[in-house]
Design an enzyme around this catalytic site. Structure first.
Site, PDB file in Angstrom:
ATOM      1  N   ASP A 182      10.508   0.186  -3.418  1.00  0.00           N
ATOM      2  CA  ASP A 182       9.087   0.321  -3.092  1.00  0.00           C
ATOM      3  C   ASP A 182       8.598  -1.086  -2.732  1.00  0.00           C
ATOM      4  O   ASP A 182       9.264  -2.083  -3.014  1.00  0.00           O
ATOM      5  CB  ASP A 182       8.357   0.873  -4.324  1.00  0.00           C
ATOM      6  N   ASP A 239       4.577  -2.266  -2.488  1.00  0.00           N
ATOM      7  CA  ASP A 239       3.378  -2.744  -3.189  1.00  0.00           C
ATOM      8  C   ASP A 239       3.460  -2.503  -4.694  1.00  0.00           C
ATOM      9  O   ASP A 239       3.629  -1.380  -5.134  1.00  0.00           O
ATOM     10  CB  ASP A 239       2.142  -2.060  -2.612  1.00  0.00           C
ATOM     11  N   HIS A 259      -9.132   0.190   8.975  1.00  0.00           N
ATOM     12  CA  HIS A 259      -7.803  -0.077   8.430  1.00  0.00           C
ATOM     13  C   HIS A 259      -7.057  -1.101   9.273  1.00  0.00           C
ATOM     14  O   HIS A 259      -6.336  -1.953   8.744  1.00  0.00           O
ATOM     15  CB  HIS A 259      -6.991   1.222   8.333  1.00  0.00           C
ATOM     16  N   LYS A 306      -8.472  -4.389   8.272  1.00  0.00           N
ATOM     17  CA  LYS A 306      -8.001  -4.730   6.921  1.00  0.00           C
ATOM     18  C   LYS A 306      -6.560  -5.217   6.949  1.00  0.00           C
ATOM     19  O   LYS A 306      -6.203  -6.198   6.300  1.00  0.00           O
ATOM     20  CB  LYS A 306      -8.145  -3.495   6.005  1.00  0.00           C
TER      21      LYS A 306
HETATM   22  C1  XBP Z   1       1.006   1.378  -2.064  1.00  0.00           C
HETATM   23  C2  XBP Z   1      -0.030   2.078  -1.289  1.00  0.00           C
HETATM   24  C3  XBP Z   1      -0.580   1.431  -0.042  1.00  0.00           C
HETATM   25  C4  XBP Z   1      -1.238   0.092  -0.376  1.00  0.00           C
HETATM   26  C5  XBP Z   1      -2.174  -0.371   0.733  1.00  0.00           C
HETATM   27  O1  XBP Z   1       2.191   1.498  -1.311  1.00  0.00           O
HETATM   28  O2  XBP Z   1      -0.415   3.179  -1.665  1.00  0.00           O
HETATM   29  O3  XBP Z   1      -1.541   2.325   0.486  1.00  0.00           O
HETATM   30  O4  XBP Z   1      -2.072   0.277  -1.518  1.00  0.00           O
HETATM   31  O5  XBP Z   1      -1.457  -0.458   1.949  1.00  0.00           O
HETATM   32  P1  XBP Z   1       3.671   1.488  -2.054  1.00  0.00           P
HETATM   33  P2  XBP Z   1      -2.024   0.284   3.266  1.00  0.00           P
HETATM   34  O6  XBP Z   1       4.270   2.850  -1.743  1.00  0.00           O
HETATM   35  O7  XBP Z   1       4.407   0.344  -1.392  1.00  0.00           O
HETATM   36  O8  XBP Z   1       3.462   1.250  -3.538  1.00  0.00           O
HETATM   37  O9  XBP Z   1      -3.490  -0.076   3.377  1.00  0.00           O
HETATM   38  O10 XBP Z   1      -1.185  -0.259   4.393  1.00  0.00           O
HETATM   39  O11 XBP Z   1      -1.803   1.755   3.012  1.00  0.00           O
HETATM   40 MG    MG Z   2       4.108   0.687  -5.391  1.00  0.00          MG
END
Ligand code: XBP
Ligand code: MG
Length: 236
Positions: free
Chosen positions: A9, A11, A76, A79
């Site tokens: 993963d 984030d 978005h 952002k």
């Molecule tokens: C986490 C998410 C993403 C981020 C924001 O992703 O849910 O939406 O919060 O990024 P992960 P975007 O699966 O890596 O934990 O604004 O590009 O969606």
């Molecule tokens: Mg994550």
């Protein structure tokens, strides 16, 4: 079945990025003249919705507003531009233990993948800023954001990563930080190395879900298998 791949993963897992996402969202809202500002508690609640566009649409609906898809998309885009600029400025480092886990996997001849809800530009910015390399130099396959119809906790992005890696779910381990990510990995049939992040620490994880406080607790393939109970054995 022998372990052949690790799928990361992004984030909250590769790095603690959600605070930077939150700042980028708020800066985009200000630039658009929206009266929206997400404090940490609001953002933690909204993170139950995966996907930045979906998250903004949910917030609009929570306010009784009808979300306009084009306006959400434009917000978005701005952002994401802001997020990339802050990432390029060195705002974030890899979580402790992640570089070691990547090196361990490479040393064992495992294939490396990414399965994430965020967008490819955000992945590239993170890998460039924290590892000084291109995403394709580090990872063998990437499955991201809008490439799939259903975001986490649906299994789609993990199934796409498995397909691109050419491995079956029982030969791969997912590395995750959140309840949505754990759910997606398990729905795709993978075992999961789980280490909650700052924003997911209070997620309602199942009581029996093994988790570690820090990825640096995984120094060997034996540690990796020990923390992700299941049938696969380390690559020989
Ligand atoms: C986490 C998410 C993403 C981020 C924001 O992703 O849910 O939406 O919060 O990024 P992960 P975007 O699966 O890596 O934990 O604004 O590009 O969606
Ligand atoms: Mg994550």
């Amino acid at each position: 079945m022998t372990l052949r791949a690790i799928i990361f993963d992004v984030d909250g897992t590769l790095a603690e990025t959600e605070e930077l996402h939150r700042i980028a969202f708020n800066d985009a809202f200000t630039a658009a003249g929206l009266g929206w500002q997400w404090d940490r508690d609001t953002y933690r609640r909204l993170l139950r919705v995966t996907g930045g566009k979906e998250r903004m649409a949910r917030h609009a609906a929570d306010l009784g507003q009808t979300p306009d898809a084009d306006a959400i998309a434009a917000l978005h885009h701005d952002k994401t531009r802001r997020y990339g600029a802050m990432m390029d400025a060195g705002a974030v480092a890899l979580r402790p233990g992640i570089a070691g886990l990547i090196a361990l996997a490479r040393g064992a001849g495992l294939r490396l993948g990414i399965a994430t809800t965020t967008s490819r530009p955000n992945i590239d910015a993170l890998v460039r800023a924290t590892m000084g390399q291109s995403t394709d130099d580090v990872f063998d396959a990437v499955a991201a954001g809008d490439e799939v119809a259903a975001k986490k906790p649906a299994p789609d992005v993990y199934l796409l990563a498995l397909d691109r890696l050419g491995v079956g779910p029982d030969a791969a381990i997912a590395v995750e930080d959140s309840l949505n990510g754990l759910g997606a990995a398990q729905a795709a049939g993978l075992r999961c190395l789980l280490s909650p992040s700052v924003y997911s620490a209070d997620d309602a994880f199942p009581g029996d879900a093994p988790r570690i406080a820090c990825f640096s607790q995984v120094a060997t393939l034996g540690d990796l298998v020990r923390h992700t109970p299941g049938p696969a054995v380390p690559a020989m």
